[in-house]
Design a protein around this motif. Structure first.
Motif, mmCIF file in Angstrom:
data_model
loop_
_atom_site.group_PDB
_atom_site.id
_atom_site.type_symbol
_atom_site.label_atom_id
_atom_site.label_comp_id
_atom_site.label_asym_id
_atom_site.label_seq_id
_atom_site.Cartn_x
_atom_site.Cartn_y
_atom_site.Cartn_z
ATOM 1 N N LYS A 154 0.826 -1.206 0.000
ATOM 2 C CA LYS A 154 0.000 0.000 0.000
ATOM 3 C C LYS A 154 0.865 1.264 0.000
ATOM 4 O O LYS A 154 0.502 2.266 -0.628
ATOM 5 C CB LYS A 154 -0.932 -0.014 1.206
ATOM 6 C CG LYS A 154 -2.041 -1.053 1.093
ATOM 7 C CD LYS A 154 -2.876 -1.150 2.353
ATOM 8 C CE LYS A 154 -3.931 -2.243 2.228
ATOM 9 N NZ LYS A 154 -4.712 -2.409 3.481
ATOM 10 N N ARG A 155 2.009 1.215 0.673
ATOM 11 C CA ARG A 155 2.916 2.373 0.655
ATOM 12 C C ARG A 155 3.416 2.625 -0.773
ATOM 13 O O ARG A 155 3.519 3.766 -1.218
ATOM 14 C CB ARG A 155 4.105 2.124 1.573
ATOM 15 C CG ARG A 155 3.777 1.986 3.041
ATOM 16 C CD ARG A 155 3.617 3.310 3.745
ATOM 17 N NE ARG A 155 3.395 3.100 5.169
ATOM 18 C CZ ARG A 155 4.347 3.175 6.094
ATOM 19 N NH1 ARG A 155 5.589 3.486 5.733
ATOM 20 N NH2 ARG A 155 4.070 2.956 7.359
ATOM 21 N N ALA A 180 0.610 4.050 -2.893
ATOM 22 C CA ALA A 180 0.312 5.435 -2.550
ATOM 23 C C ALA A 180 1.237 6.400 -3.285
ATOM 24 O O ALA A 180 0.876 7.549 -3.545
ATOM 25 C CB ALA A 180 0.445 5.637 -1.043
ATOM 26 N N LYS A 181 2.430 5.937 -3.635
ATOM 27 C CA LYS A 181 3.385 6.757 -4.373
ATOM 28 C C LYS A 181 3.239 6.574 -5.885
ATOM 29 O O LYS A 181 3.976 7.202 -6.649
ATOM 30 C CB LYS A 181 4.808 6.407 -3.937
ATOM 31 C CG LYS A 181 5.114 6.757 -2.484
ATOM 32 C CD LYS A 181 6.532 6.384 -2.119
ATOM 33 C CE LYS A 181 6.832 6.720 -0.672
ATOM 34 N NZ LYS A 181 6.764 8.167 -0.401
ATOM 35 N N LYS A 195 0.008 6.529 -7.665
ATOM 36 C CA LYS A 195 -1.430 6.643 -7.879
ATOM 37 C C LYS A 195 -1.771 6.509 -9.363
ATOM 38 O O LYS A 195 -1.106 7.085 -10.219
ATOM 39 C CB LYS A 195 -1.932 7.981 -7.344
ATOM 40 C CG LYS A 195 -1.808 8.118 -5.825
ATOM 41 C CD LYS A 195 -2.424 9.406 -5.333
ATOM 42 C CE LYS A 195 -2.213 9.595 -3.840
ATOM 43 N NZ LYS A 195 -2.830 8.515 -3.057
ATOM 44 N N TYR A 211 -3.435 -6.371 -4.021
ATOM 45 C CA TYR A 211 -3.996 -5.019 -3.887
ATOM 46 C C TYR A 211 -5.058 -4.790 -4.956
ATOM 47 O O TYR A 211 -6.134 -4.287 -4.677
ATOM 48 C CB TYR A 211 -2.869 -4.004 -4.020
ATOM 49 C CG TYR A 211 -3.287 -2.564 -3.906
ATOM 50 C CD1 TYR A 211 -3.384 -1.954 -2.647
ATOM 51 C CD2 TYR A 211 -3.567 -1.793 -5.036
ATOM 52 C CE1 TYR A 211 -3.738 -0.626 -2.530
ATOM 53 C CE2 TYR A 211 -3.928 -0.471 -4.924
ATOM 54 C CZ TYR A 211 -4.028 0.122 -3.667
ATOM 55 O OH TYR A 211 -4.394 1.424 -3.553
#
Length: 331
Positions: free
Chosen positions: A276-277, A280-281, A283, A328
């Motif tokens: 998820k990290r 998040a970078k 998108k 994900y």
């Protein structure tokens, strides 16, 4: 078959870029098998590795089951794939860079936090073993290129031509267009990262790859970088990664996962947070795959990936299994 089952529904990729052997044992169509977290309540030893490299985990288990230590187990386990010329993503037979050179990256880490790595190594099949000697015989952590190669020769390694006819033929075909468009779950490489706990409860890890096919000469991904492609803390656990290494490096992914476990997260939850990290970078990006696996001091394991299709091989007293990973992006 040791390679994974390529995504049938992916629309991203370049036809004919590489061959596509099928991972017959990976079945992501069975929801009841998608719980990736396992606990063995201290029933050591245990070994896990990225993808379904069953021969690798079998070899590591052979070492562990005979009372061997986790460091020997992970080294000997990944060496199986380095020596397999049919595995075009690791060691001898690996796909070359865009200039036709097979360059290898590997690292290893023991229970004490000692570590060694080699990057851009040529003409030596067992990069992981050179990395171990860097760890054990030098004051350094990483040796690169010609320096790493000369060091290997000085320590008894033999020079070999790593470019097989099969990989050479594919490279020559690729040169007709010279387009680099990694395919989801086939990013032209299958890093093997391995984590093991021996009968004493001690953890070690290793990671080795020939990197992305047709990469720029000199490119190094996450695999040999301690903290990115691999990290072990014997008090907490270990983690390792596969996929597009640049994205793992940017988040120091394996170190992050171990630190999340230190904070109390399970291996599964830590792997999920690691992915998820990264997302998040990135998108709105869906054109790459990342897969993490992790193990904690209890022998609990976990995995998570960006796209469906990733799995990990596991060997315990209960036998050998291939564990599909949750993702994900959902099927």
């Amino acid at each position: 078959m040791k390679r994974r089952n390529f995504l049938k529904n992916s629309t991203i990729g370049t036809a004919g870029l590489i061959t596509t052997p099928i991972l017959a044992s990976l079945n992501v169509d069975q929801p009841n098998k998608l719980s990736t977290e396992q606990s063995f309540d201290g029933q050591f030893p245990i070994v896990i590795c990225t993808w379904n490299f069953t021969n690798a985990t079998a070899k590591a288990w052979e070492v562990l089951n005979a009372g061997g230590n986790s460091l020997d187990a992970v080294e000997q386990g990944v060496m199986v794939e380095e020596a397999d010329v049919d595995n075009q993503t690791v060691g001898k037979g690996g796909r070359p860079d865009r200039d036709g050179y097979v360059t290898l990256d590997a690292c290893i880490m023991d229970k004490y936090g000692n570590c060694g790595a080699v990057v851009y190594l040529q003409n030596i099949t067992h990069a992981v073993s050179v990395a171990r000697i860097v760890m054990e015989k030098t004051p350094h952590v990483i040796l690169a290129g010609k320096g790493a190669e000369q060091f290997a020769y000085e320590n008894g390694f033999k020079k070999e031509d790593l470019l097989t006819e099969k990989s050479k033929a594919e490279w020559m075909e690729w040169k007709k267009t010279s387009q680099y468009k990694p395919v989801i779950n086939i990013e032209n490489h299958d890093t093997i990262g391995m984590l093991a706990i021996d009968q004493n409860g001690d953890i070690s890890g290793a990671c080795t790859t020939s990197g992305m096919a047709y990469k720029y000469g000199g490119r190094v991904g996450d695999s040999p970088i301690i903290g990115a492609g691999l990290f072990v803390d014997n008090e907490i656990g270990g983690a390792t990664a596969t996929g597009v290494g640049e994205e793992v490096v940017r988040t120091v992914g394996s170190f992050l996962i171990v630190e999340l476990m230190r904070q109390g997260k399970s291996p599964q939850k830590a792997c999920e947070e690691g992915v998820k990290r990264i997302m998040a970078k990135n998108k709105d990006r869906k054109d790459f795959q990342i897969g993490f696996i992790a193990i904690n001091k209890k022998g609990e394991t976990g995995s998570y990936c960006v796209h469906p299709g990733f799995s990990y091989s596991m060997f315990t007293n209960e036998g050998q299994v291939n564990q599909p990973s949750e993702s994900y992006i959902k099927p």
